[in-house]
Scaffold this active site. Structure first.
Site, mmCIF file in Angstrom:
data_model
loop_
_atom_site.group_PDB
_atom_site.id
_atom_site.type_symbol
_atom_site.label_atom_id
_atom_site.label_comp_id
_atom_site.label_asym_id
_atom_site.label_seq_id
_atom_site.Cartn_x
_atom_site.Cartn_y
_atom_site.Cartn_z
ATOM 1 N N PHE A 156 2.531 -33.361 -6.561
ATOM 2 C CA PHE A 156 1.694 -33.306 -7.754
ATOM 3 C C PHE A 156 0.214 -33.128 -7.399
ATOM 4 O O PHE A 156 -0.657 -33.707 -8.055
ATOM 5 C CB PHE A 156 1.864 -34.564 -8.630
ATOM 6 C CG PHE A 156 3.277 -34.887 -9.007
ATOM 7 C CD1 PHE A 156 4.157 -33.894 -9.400
ATOM 8 C CD2 PHE A 156 3.740 -36.192 -8.961
ATOM 9 C CE1 PHE A 156 5.462 -34.191 -9.753
ATOM 10 C CE2 PHE A 156 5.038 -36.500 -9.313
ATOM 11 C CZ PHE A 156 5.905 -35.494 -9.704
ATOM 12 N N TYR A 233 -10.368 -48.971 -1.909
ATOM 13 C CA TYR A 233 -11.529 -49.367 -2.701
ATOM 14 C C TYR A 233 -12.350 -48.150 -3.122
ATOM 15 O O TYR A 233 -12.939 -48.140 -4.199
ATOM 16 C CB TYR A 233 -12.377 -50.352 -1.898
ATOM 17 C CG TYR A 233 -11.585 -51.575 -1.474
ATOM 18 C CD1 TYR A 233 -11.329 -52.606 -2.380
ATOM 19 C CD2 TYR A 233 -11.048 -51.669 -0.194
ATOM 20 C CE1 TYR A 233 -10.563 -53.709 -2.008
ATOM 21 C CE2 TYR A 233 -10.287 -52.770 0.190
ATOM 22 C CZ TYR A 233 -10.049 -53.781 -0.728
ATOM 23 O OH TYR A 233 -9.288 -54.861 -0.358
ATOM 24 N N GLU A 242 -12.843 -39.907 -13.076
ATOM 25 C CA GLU A 242 -11.758 -38.951 -13.269
ATOM 26 C C GLU A 242 -11.035 -39.235 -14.577
ATOM 27 O O GLU A 242 -10.728 -38.308 -15.341
ATOM 28 C CB GLU A 242 -10.771 -39.036 -12.105
ATOM 29 C CG GLU A 242 -9.554 -38.148 -12.274
ATOM 30 C CD GLU A 242 -8.523 -38.309 -11.162
ATOM 31 O OE1 GLU A 242 -7.388 -37.827 -11.339
ATOM 32 O OE2 GLU A 242 -8.848 -38.916 -10.127
ATOM 33 N N ARG A 243 -10.760 -40.502 -14.838
ATOM 34 C CA ARG A 243 -10.028 -40.868 -16.052
ATOM 35 C C ARG A 243 -10.848 -40.597 -17.305
ATOM 36 O O ARG A 243 -10.302 -40.149 -18.328
ATOM 37 C CB ARG A 243 -9.617 -42.336 -15.969
ATOM 38 C CG ARG A 243 -8.501 -42.552 -14.954
ATOM 39 C CD ARG A 243 -8.305 -44.001 -14.573
ATOM 40 N NE ARG A 243 -7.147 -44.111 -13.678
ATOM 41 C CZ ARG A 243 -6.910 -45.151 -12.880
ATOM 42 N NH1 ARG A 243 -7.744 -46.186 -12.876
ATOM 43 N NH2 ARG A 243 -5.851 -45.165 -12.100
ATOM 44 N N GLY A 339 5.336 -25.853 -39.040
ATOM 45 C CA GLY A 339 6.747 -25.576 -39.259
ATOM 46 C C GLY A 339 7.332 -24.796 -38.090
ATOM 47 O O GLY A 339 6.950 -24.983 -36.936
ATOM 48 N N GLY A 340 8.244 -23.902 -38.382
ATOM 49 C CA GLY A 340 8.901 -23.130 -37.333
ATOM 50 C C GLY A 340 7.947 -22.291 -36.510
ATOM 51 O O GLY A 340 8.175 -22.055 -35.312
ATOM 52 N N GLY A 363 -3.665 -38.994 -13.643
ATOM 53 C CA GLY A 363 -4.818 -39.883 -13.635
ATOM 54 C C GLY A 363 -4.446 -41.334 -13.876
ATOM 55 O O GLY A 363 -5.318 -42.202 -14.000
ATOM 56 N N GLY A 364 -3.150 -41.619 -13.929
ATOM 57 C CA GLY A 364 -2.656 -42.956 -14.248
ATOM 58 C C GLY A 364 -1.993 -42.944 -15.609
ATOM 59 O O GLY A 364 -2.601 -42.539 -16.607
ATOM 60 N N GLU A 367 0.905 -46.590 -19.417
ATOM 61 C CA GLU A 367 1.361 -47.950 -19.120
ATOM 62 C C GLU A 367 0.506 -48.619 -18.053
ATOM 63 O O GLU A 367 0.158 -49.805 -18.156
ATOM 64 C CB GLU A 367 2.833 -47.907 -18.684
ATOM 65 C CG GLU A 367 3.817 -47.516 -19.767
ATOM 66 C CD GLU A 367 3.789 -46.028 -20.120
ATOM 67 O OE1 GLU A 367 4.263 -45.666 -21.208
ATOM 68 O OE2 GLU A 367 3.291 -45.225 -19.291
#
Length: 379
Positions: A156, A233, A242-243, A339-340, A363-364, A367
Site C-alpha cells: 500500500f 516518535y 498527513e491526517r 438514481g441509476g 492515514g489510519g 476505528e
C-alpha cells in the site's frame, strides 16, 4: 459559506492552483487512470507554478512557507477539480520528514530536487501484516560495518512506482519495542530493492500504490534519517499533518459532490417537476448543506491550529475520522439522488464515490482514529 481564515495571498494561490489543475492535470486524467499513475512531468510543472515544495526552506529551492493555509488551498483545489494529482504526498508527507529530521548533507542532497519536482519520494510504513498497527512492523535493518542491511516487504505504498527515494520504517532493535524503530532512506537502484506489482484499486486510480521488497539492501549509514530508535516518535510527530491533509481533501470532495448534485436536482425532472422540489430530496439537500457548513467551521479552526502550533495529534485524528465519514455519507447520499445514472461511470458522481471510499482507511482507519482520541480522554 464565507471563510474568514484566508487572506488575499492565499486566494491568489488558490486561483493559480485551480487554473493549473484544470489546464495541466484534468485533461490527462483518463490517460493516467488507464496507466495507473500520473505522468512524471506533472511534478515539474507543479513546481514551476509554485505548488510544490511549499515548506522546503528557500536555501534548498523551496518557498519556505510556514503557513499551512497555503497548503490547504492547494489540497482543496486538487480535490475540487478532481485533478488526480496527489501533491500532498510530496508536500505534506515526504518533504516534512527531511526538513525536520534530515542532516545538512541529506537536505542538500534531496530537498532541491523535491522542490523542482525532479526527485520524488515515498514513505513505506504499511506491511502485509501491519497496517494501522505500526508496532507490528517486521521489516528489519541490522547494522553491518559502515551501513545497514534492510530486509522485509511493504505494501500500500503511495507513489512507490516513481519514487527516487523511499523513507523505510524498519526495526533496528527487535527487543526495544517502540524504541526499536528507525527511518532509513532507500534509494532507487540499490541492489536488492525491488518494486512489486502495482495494486489494482477500486478508486484513486491515477495514484500508483505499490508493493516494495527489500532483500539484503545495503544502505549507507548516512541514509539514517533522524536518530536511531526514534523512528516511531518521528512518525507520531508527522502523521497529524498527513491526517489533516486527508480531512482537507475529504471535505473539499464532499462539497464538490454536493454542488454537482444540487445542480442535477434542480434540472432533473420526475413526474413533471425538478426532483429537488420533492420533500425527501429537499430535506436531504438541506441536511447535507448544514453538515458541510458545520464541518467547514471545525476544519478551518484545525487549519489555523497547524500554523499556530495548537493542533494536537488528537485534534487531527478527530478531524480525519469525522470528516471522512461525513464525506462518505454525503457522497453516497448524492449518488443515490442520481438514481441509476449515479452508477454509470461517465457520471462524475460515480467517480467521486469510488475515489472517496479509501479516505476512511488510509492515514489510519476511522476505528484507529477514534481509539487515539479515546486514549487521550483517558478511556
Amino acid at each position: 459559506m464565507r471563510r474568514s481564515i484566508f487572506e488575499t495571498e492565499h486566494e491568489q494561490l488558490r486561483d493559480t492552483a485551480h487554473d493549473f489543475f484544470l489546464k495541466y492535470a484534468v485533461p490527462h486524467r483518463a490517460e493516467w487512470e488507464a496507466q495507473g499513475h500520473v505522468g512524471r512531468e506533472i511534478w515539474r510543472q507543479a513546481a514551476e507554478h509554485g505548488l510544490l515544495g511549499l515548506e522546503i526552506p528557500e536555501e534548498y529551492g523551496g518557498a519556505g512557507i510556514h503557513d499551512y493555509r497555503f497548503n490547504a488551498v492547494v489540497i482543496e483545489e486538487a480535490a475540487r477539480t478532481r485533478s488526480g494529482v496527489a501533491l500532498t504526498l510530496q508536500n505534506e508527507i515526504v518533504a516534512p520528514y527531511l526538513i525536520g529530521l534530515g542532516t545538512e548533507e541529506q537536505k542538500q542532497r534531496w530537498l532541491p530536487g523535491m522542490a523542482t519536482g525532479e526527485l520524488l519520494g515515498a514513505i513505506a510504513m504499511s506491511e502485509p501484516g501491519a497496517g494501522s498497527d505500526l508496532a507490528g512492523i517486521r521489516t528489519s535493518a541490522r547494522r553491518d560495518g559502515d551501513g545497514w542491511v534492510v530486509n522485509g516487504s511493504k505494501t500500500f505504498i503511495s507513489g512507490g512506482l516513481l519514487a527516487d527515494v523511499v523513507i523505510v520504517v524498519a526495526r533496528t532493535d527487535p527487543e526495544a519495542g517502540h524504541k526499536g524503530f528507525s527511518l532509513l532512506l532507500v534509494e532507487d537502484g540499490m541492489a536488492g530493492f525491488e518494486r512489486g506489482k502495482k495494486l489494482d484499486k477500486v478508486g484513486q486510480r491515477t495514484s500508483d500504490t505499490m508493493e516494495l521488497f527489500f532483500s539484503d539492501v545495503r544502505v549507507p549509514a548516512g541514509n539514517l534519517l533522524g536518530e536511531q530508535g526514534r523512528g516511531f516518535y518521528s512518525l507520531m510527530r508527522n502523521l497529524p499533518q498527513e491526517r489533516l491533509g486527508i480531512a482537507v481533501a475529504g471535505l473539499a470532495s464532499a462539497e464538490h459532490a454536493y454542488a454537482v448534485t444540487a445542480e442535477y436536482a434542480r434540472t432533473r425532472e420526475a413526474f413533471g417537476q425538478p426532483i429537488a422540489s420533492f420533500q425527501v430530496n429537499r430535506h436531504a439537500l438541506s441536511e447535507m448543506h448544514t453538515k458541510l457548513q458545520v464541518a467547514r467551521t471545525y476544519l478551518d479552526q484545525c487549519i489555523l491550529g497547524v500554523s499556530s502550533g495548537e493542533l494536537t495529534a488528537e485534534d487531527a485524528a478527530g478531524a480525519k475520522w469525522w470528516i471522512t465519514e461525513l464525506e462518505w455519507e454525503v457522497v453516497d447520499r448524492c449518488m443515490q439522488m442520481f438514481g441509476g445514472y449515479g452508477y454509470i461511470n461517465e457520471y462524475e458522481i460515480s467517480q467521486i464515490w469510488r475515489d472517496a471510499r479509501i479516505q476512511r482507511l488510509y492515514g489510519g482507519t476511522t476505528e484507529i482514529m477514534k481509539d487515539l482520541v479515546g486514549r487521550k480522554l483517558g478511556f
